[in-house]
Design a protein around this motif. Structure first.
Motif, short mmCIF file in Angstrom:
data_model
loop_
_atom_site.label_atom_id
_atom_site.label_comp_id
_atom_site.label_asym_id
_atom_site.label_seq_id
_atom_site.Cartn_x
_atom_site.Cartn_y
_atom_site.Cartn_z
N ASP A 132 -6.27 -8.75 -15.45
CA ASP A 132 -6.34 -8.31 -14.06
C ASP A 132 -6.21 -6.80 -13.92
O ASP A 132 -6.64 -6.23 -12.91
CB ASP A 132 -5.25 -9.01 -13.23
CG ASP A 132 -5.59 -10.47 -12.98
OD1 ASP A 132 -6.52 -10.73 -12.21
OD2 ASP A 132 -4.94 -11.33 -13.59
N ALA A 133 -5.65 -6.14 -14.91
CA ALA A 133 -5.61 -4.68 -14.93
C ALA A 133 -6.80 -4.10 -15.71
O ALA A 133 -7.40 -3.11 -15.30
CB ALA A 133 -4.30 -4.19 -15.55
N LEU A 134 -7.14 -4.74 -16.83
CA LEU A 134 -8.17 -4.19 -17.72
C LEU A 134 -9.59 -4.34 -17.17
O LEU A 134 -10.40 -3.42 -17.28
CB LEU A 134 -8.05 -4.86 -19.10
CG LEU A 134 -8.86 -4.24 -20.24
CD1 LEU A 134 -8.60 -2.75 -20.38
CD2 LEU A 134 -8.53 -4.97 -21.56
N ALA A 135 -9.88 -5.47 -16.56
CA ALA A 135 -11.25 -5.70 -16.05
C ALA A 135 -11.65 -4.68 -14.97
O ALA A 135 -12.70 -4.05 -15.06
CB ALA A 135 -11.41 -7.13 -15.54
N PRO A 136 -10.81 -4.46 -13.94
CA PRO A 136 -11.18 -3.44 -12.95
C PRO A 136 -11.18 -2.03 -13.54
O PRO A 136 -11.94 -1.17 -13.09
CB PRO A 136 -10.12 -3.59 -11.85
CG PRO A 136 -9.01 -4.37 -12.44
CD PRO A 136 -9.60 -5.21 -13.53
N ALA A 137 -10.37 -1.79 -14.55
CA ALA A 137 -10.34 -0.49 -15.22
C ALA A 137 -11.68 -0.20 -15.89
O ALA A 137 -12.22 0.91 -15.80
CB ALA A 137 -9.22 -0.44 -16.25
N VAL A 138 -12.22 -1.21 -16.56
CA VAL A 138 -13.53 -1.07 -17.23
C VAL A 138 -14.61 -0.78 -16.20
O VAL A 138 -15.45 0.11 -16.37
CB VAL A 138 -13.87 -2.34 -18.03
CG1 VAL A 138 -15.29 -2.28 -18.57
CG2 VAL A 138 -12.88 -2.52 -19.19
N GLU A 139 -14.56 -1.52 -15.11
CA GLU A 139 -15.55 -1.34 -14.04
C GLU A 139 -15.48 0.07 -13.45
O GLU A 139 -16.50 0.73 -13.22
CB GLU A 139 -15.31 -2.39 -12.95
CG GLU A 139 -16.51 -2.65 -12.07
CD GLU A 139 -16.29 -3.83 -11.14
OE1 GLU A 139 -16.50 -3.65 -9.95
OE2 GLU A 139 -15.88 -4.92 -11.61
N ALA A 140 -14.25 0.53 -13.21
CA ALA A 140 -14.05 1.86 -12.62
C ALA A 140 -14.52 2.96 -13.56
O ALA A 140 -15.16 3.92 -13.13
CB ALA A 140 -12.57 2.05 -12.27
N SER A 143 -18.34 3.40 -13.59
CA SER A 143 -19.01 4.00 -12.44
C SER A 143 -18.37 5.32 -12.01
O SER A 143 -18.68 5.84 -10.94
CB SER A 143 -19.01 3.01 -11.26
OG SER A 143 -17.70 2.56 -11.00
N ALA A 144 -17.51 5.86 -12.86
CA ALA A 144 -16.71 7.02 -12.45
C ALA A 144 -17.52 8.31 -12.36
O ALA A 144 -17.39 9.06 -11.45
CB ALA A 144 -15.54 7.22 -13.41
N GLY A 145 -18.36 8.59 -13.32
CA GLY A 145 -18.99 9.91 -13.33
C GLY A 145 -17.97 10.96 -13.75
O GLY A 145 -16.77 10.70 -13.76
N GLY A 146 -18.44 12.14 -14.09
CA GLY A 146 -17.51 13.17 -14.53
C GLY A 146 -17.20 13.07 -16.00
O GLY A 146 -17.90 12.40 -16.77
N ASP A 147 -16.12 13.74 -16.41
CA ASP A 147 -15.78 13.82 -17.83
C ASP A 147 -14.86 12.68 -18.25
O ASP A 147 -14.57 11.76 -17.48
CB ASP A 147 -15.15 15.18 -18.14
CG ASP A 147 -13.86 15.42 -17.37
OD1 ASP A 147 -13.38 14.49 -16.67
OD2 ASP A 147 -13.31 16.54 -17.46
N LEU A 148 -14.38 12.76 -19.50
CA LEU A 148 -13.52 11.73 -20.07
C LEU A 148 -12.24 11.53 -19.26
O LEU A 148 -11.84 10.40 -18.98
CB LEU A 148 -13.18 12.13 -21.51
CG LEU A 148 -12.89 11.02 -22.52
CD1 LEU A 148 -14.05 10.06 -22.64
CD2 LEU A 148 -12.57 11.63 -23.89
N ALA A 149 -11.63 12.64 -18.86
CA ALA A 149 -10.39 12.57 -18.08
C ALA A 149 -10.64 11.87 -16.74
O ALA A 149 -9.82 11.05 -16.30
CB ALA A 149 -9.82 13.96 -17.86
N ALA A 150 -11.77 12.18 -16.11
CA ALA A 150 -12.10 11.55 -14.82
C ALA A 150 -12.33 10.05 -14.98
O ALA A 150 -11.85 9.25 -14.16
CB ALA A 150 -13.34 12.21 -14.23
N ALA A 151 -13.04 9.67 -16.03
CA ALA A 151 -13.31 8.25 -16.28
C ALA A 151 -12.01 7.49 -16.55
O ALA A 151 -11.79 6.39 -16.03
CB ALA A 151 -14.27 8.09 -17.44
N LEU A 152 -11.13 8.09 -17.36
CA LEU A 152 -9.86 7.43 -17.69
C LEU A 152 -8.92 7.40 -16.49
O LEU A 152 -8.17 6.44 -16.31
CB LEU A 152 -9.19 8.14 -18.87
CG LEU A 152 -9.78 7.79 -20.24
CD1 LEU A 152 -9.32 8.77 -21.31
CD2 LEU A 152 -9.39 6.36 -20.64
N THR A 153 -8.96 8.43 -15.66
CA THR A 153 -8.13 8.44 -14.46
C THR A 153 -8.58 7.35 -13.49
O THR A 153 -7.76 6.63 -12.91
CB THR A 153 -8.17 9.82 -13.77
OG1 THR A 153 -7.66 10.80 -14.68
CG2 THR A 153 -7.33 9.84 -12.50
N ALA A 154 -9.90 7.21 -13.32
CA ALA A 154 -10.44 6.14 -12.48
C ALA A 154 -10.02 4.78 -13.03
O ALA A 154 -9.64 3.87 -12.27
CB ALA A 154 -11.95 6.24 -12.40
#
Length: 206
Positions: A132-140, A143-154
């Motif tokens: 329930d935490a990992l699945a939405p994290a993968v989705e976010a 679709s995040a765009g931006g750099d690695l930090a932005a993707a991981l923050t999303a």
């Protein structure tokens, strides 16, 4: 800007610090609906990862992830070791021989980690587990765009919301499922630790 083997190792060290800091919280979450060992087990596992990295950082991101995987599988009891170990192992497979992790590679690694967790734990979204935490994290992250930090923050933000959602769910997998309705009102410790790890990785990427 990507993340090389040293960066991945630094992210794992950051995660170890976060796990140590939240060890008591994870124990208490697990005490409510499980056997109170999640915080202790995970902390022991990440201490062992740090010790392994102290002995020498492997040359590629994939090799660092595989080191984390084999360490967790061999050192951690309960569900956490096999599940997180499988996640890191599947992720390492997607990292391949690349010397640097960029956003597309990260997303593929996260997808593989989720698939590994689901293959091993047989859980889906709504079962009140780390999925329930990992699945939405993968989705976010996808679709995040931006750099690695932005993707991981999303991913971390989505994982936080996913972990919160487990409070209202009736667990259908793991020890908590034996409690049925009585487990409602308690956050799943695996979902919480998933969110903590992703947040640590995001902070390290910054």
């Amino acid at each position: 800007m990507g993340c090389d083997a040293t960066g991945v190792a630094a992210a794992l060290r950051a995660a170890a610090t976060v796990v140590a800091g939240h060890r008591a919280e994870l124990i208490e979450l697990d005490r409510a609906i499980g056997d109170a060992d999640h915080g202790e087990n995970l902390n022991r596992g990440f201490e062992a990862i740090v010790a392994a990295l102290d002995a020498g950082v492997p040359e590629t991101p994939a090799a660092v992830a595989k080191l984390a995987a084999t360490t967790l599988i061999s050192k951690v009891g309960g569900a956490a070791g096999p599940l997180y170990g499988t996640a890191f192992l599947r992720a390492s497979g997607k990292l391949g021989t690349t010397g640097e992790v960029d956003v597309p590679v990260l997303v593929e690694a996260l997808k593989a980690a989720l698939e590994g967790v689901q293959a091993r734990g047989k859980a889906v979204v709504g079962d009140a587990t780390m999925v329930d935490a990992l699945a939405p994290a993968v989705e976010a992250a996808s679709s995040a765009g931006g750099d690695l930090a932005a993707a991981l923050t999303a991913a971390a933000d989505a994982a936080d919301r996913g972990a919160e959602s487990t409070v209202d769910l009736v667990p259908r997998k793991g020890r908590a499922s034996y409690l049925g309705e009585r487990a409602v009102g308690h956050m799943d410790p695996g979902a919480r630790s998933t969110a903590l790890l992703l947040r640590a990785f995001a902070e390290a990427a910054r």
